[in-house]
Design an enzyme around this catalytic site. Structure first.
Site, PDB file in Angstrom:
ATOM      1  N   LYS A   1      45.876  39.131  47.695  1.00 56.66           N
ATOM      2  CA  LYS A   1      45.882  38.040  46.722  1.00 56.66           C
ATOM      3  C   LYS A   1      47.126  37.140  46.729  1.00 56.66           C
ATOM      4  O   LYS A   1      47.179  36.185  47.485  1.00 56.66           O
ATOM      5  CB  LYS A   1      45.605  38.598  45.327  1.00 56.66           C
ATOM      6  CG  LYS A   1      44.157  39.098  45.196  1.00 56.66           C
ATOM      7  CD  LYS A   1      43.669  39.137  43.775  1.00 56.66           C
ATOM      8  CE  LYS A   1      42.161  39.273  43.715  1.00 56.66           C
ATOM      9  NZ  LYS A   1      41.641  40.639  43.764  1.00 56.66           N
TER      10      LYS A   1
ATOM     11  N   ASP B   1      47.012  50.426  44.532  1.00 53.93           N
ATOM     12  CA  ASP B   1      46.373  49.171  44.921  1.00 53.93           C
ATOM     13  C   ASP B   1      46.997  48.064  44.069  1.00 53.93           C
ATOM     14  O   ASP B   1      46.647  47.875  42.909  1.00 53.93           O
ATOM     15  CB  ASP B   1      44.860  49.270  44.683  1.00 53.93           C
ATOM     16  CG  ASP B   1      44.132  47.986  45.095  1.00 53.93           C
ATOM     17  OD1 ASP B   1      44.808  46.954  45.294  1.00 53.93           O
ATOM     18  OD2 ASP B   1      42.890  48.015  45.201  1.00 53.93           O
TER      19      ASP B   1
ATOM     20  N   PHE C   1      38.621  48.525  40.825  1.00 52.61           N
ATOM     21  CA  PHE C   1      38.049  47.612  41.813  1.00 52.61           C
ATOM     22  C   PHE C   1      38.933  47.630  43.042  1.00 52.61           C
ATOM     23  O   PHE C   1      40.124  47.355  42.959  1.00 52.61           O
ATOM     24  CB  PHE C   1      37.926  46.183  41.273  1.00 52.61           C
ATOM     25  CG  PHE C   1      37.267  45.268  42.272  1.00 52.61           C
ATOM     26  CD1 PHE C   1      35.883  45.231  42.391  1.00 52.61           C
ATOM     27  CD2 PHE C   1      38.023  44.470  43.125  1.00 52.61           C
ATOM     28  CE1 PHE C   1      35.267  44.417  43.339  1.00 52.61           C
ATOM     29  CE2 PHE C   1      37.410  43.660  44.068  1.00 52.61           C
ATOM     30  CZ  PHE C   1      36.034  43.622  44.175  1.00 52.61           C
TER      31      PHE C   1
END
Ligand SMILES: *Cc1c(COP(=O)(O)O)cnc(C)c1O
Length: 399
Positions: A251, A222, A137
């Site tokens: 995040k 990532d 993702f």
């Protein structure tokens, strides 16, 4: 009143989320409260965002102070908190330079651009292809979505951005077989988050690094979900004894404030020259001040990282016990630090709802994997409380 808010939410907002019938209004540490006053223990933490818990007093003060001084100025000028944050990240990572943006997807877009630009600057033939993993993702914007190895998220949004290829995660042979002269980069999550907390075998990322070096291609990690202490180290790549060439963050970086970052080594970062990339709000003083404080707190005495590692093991041990108790419902518990998954033999949605009604916020990803990403300040006795609730819920499930 909560009912009225939920009705209006369903009326005025686009229906992109399947929301639980809860309105959250206030948070403090590991706890949040609904508009109706109900208290919850938060084992999601904004999906690995509130790494120091809700409204950490020092982050709140940093934001208040910065808000009184300067909210926004253009990147046409040098910005003090942005310089300080870049220095902090560079001094505590593989990287030499940083670029700031506002979200994970935006960081991924920038990383894709940087990898392509680097290849374009250094190769004579078309070197633009990026290989990513199935189950990955990377975000919802067109480039990041095209990079994401999940067809169900891409359906209906075609044509996708060309130049992405997907291979099974944790399969070095498949990766090796998919590299061509057109490959410019490999992009991976060190531990797949949305894909169901998938942890690669210990030597996989090292083999990927070697493969990239041999073929003169860049390794992008990532770390939007795994970064900022989530796995017990500031960045997950530290577990695997390798360095990436490019890393994306978001995040947890701002401790609850929206910010994203691209970090890169000097030679790669050199491909971003004036005019090649930009973001109006990227690296704004407010977001950077929150991120500086978050990282300073995480690093200042090592307490939070040690707590994350220790409690991650404790949590996993408790979940493993549950698995032995309910083998017909639970397949496996797995995790690194406080990024933990519990794979079920069936979909997890109803378990999440039952947990919430009993004051425990957890999440389900990939259909059948319960995901736990609590604040790194979580306590042993709070984990015990969740385990008791889960045990009771599983007890009542058909098995
Ligand atoms: C959440 C996430 C993203 C996307 O971040 P947004 O801020 O939602 O755009 C990208 N990559 C990974 C690994 C993520 O977990």
């Amino acid at each position: 009143m909560e009912k009225k808010l939920i009705n209006e939410s369903n009326k005025y907002l686009m229906s992109t989320y399947n929301r639980y019938p809860i309105v959250l209004r206030k948070g403090r540490g590991t706890r949040v409260w609904g508009a109706d006053g109900k208290e919850y223990l938060d084992f999601i933490a904004g999906i690995a965002v509130n790494c120091l818990g809700h409204c950490h007093p020092r982050i709140v003060i940093a934001i208040q102070k910065q808000a009184q001084r300067l909210l926004h100025v253009s990147n046409l000028y040098h910005i003090e908190p942005q310089i300080e944050l870049a220095k902090l990240l560079v001094e505590n990572s593989f990287a030499d330079r940083a670029f700031f943006c506002n979200s994970g997807a935006e960081a991924v877009e920038g990383a894709i651009k940087l990898a392509r630009k680097y290849a374009n600057d250094h190769a004579y033939h078309d070197k633009y292809e990026i290989i990513t993993a199935y189950g990955s993702f990377h975000g919802r914007t067109m480039g990041a979505l095209s990079a994401t190895g999940q067809e169900k998220l891409q359906k209906g949004f075609e044509p996708l951005v060309p130049g992405f290829k997907h291979v099974p995660f944790n399969d070095i042979k498949a990766l090796e077989g998919s590299i061509t002269k057109n490959t410019c980069a490999v992009m991976l999550e060190p531990v797949q988050g949305e894909g169901g907390i998938r942890i690669p075998s210990p030597d996989y990322l090292k083999q990927v690094r070697e493969l990239c070096d041999r073929n003169n291609i860049l390794l992008i990690l990532d770390e939007i979900q795994t970064g900022i202490g989530r796995t017990g180290k500031l960045f997950a790549y530290e577990h695997f004894d390798i360095n990436p060439d490019i890393m994306t963050l978001a995040k947890g970086l701002g401790g609850g404030i929206a910010i994203g970052a691209i970090l890169a080594s000097e030679s790669v970062a050199a491909s971003f020259q004036p005019g090649t990339h930009a973001s109006t709000f990227g690296g704004n003083p407010l977001a950077c001040s929150a991120a500086i404080t978050t990282i300073e707190i995480l690093l200042e005495d090592g307490f939070h990282l040690a707590n994350c590692e220790h409690l991650g093991k404790y949590f996993l041990q408790k979940l493993n016990k549950l698995q032995k108790e309910f083998p017909s419902i639970i397949v496996e518990a797995r995790g690194v630090g406080l990024m933990i998954g519990l794979e079920l033999t069936k979909t997890g949605g109803s378990i999440v709802e039952k947990s919430a009604s009993r004051g425990m916020l957890i999440n389900c990803t990939s259909g059948n994997v319960l995901r736990f990403t609590p604040p790194l300040i979580i306590l042993e006795k709070e984990i015990d409380r969740l385990i008791d609730v889960l045990e009771d819920i599983f007890e009542r499930e058909p098995h």
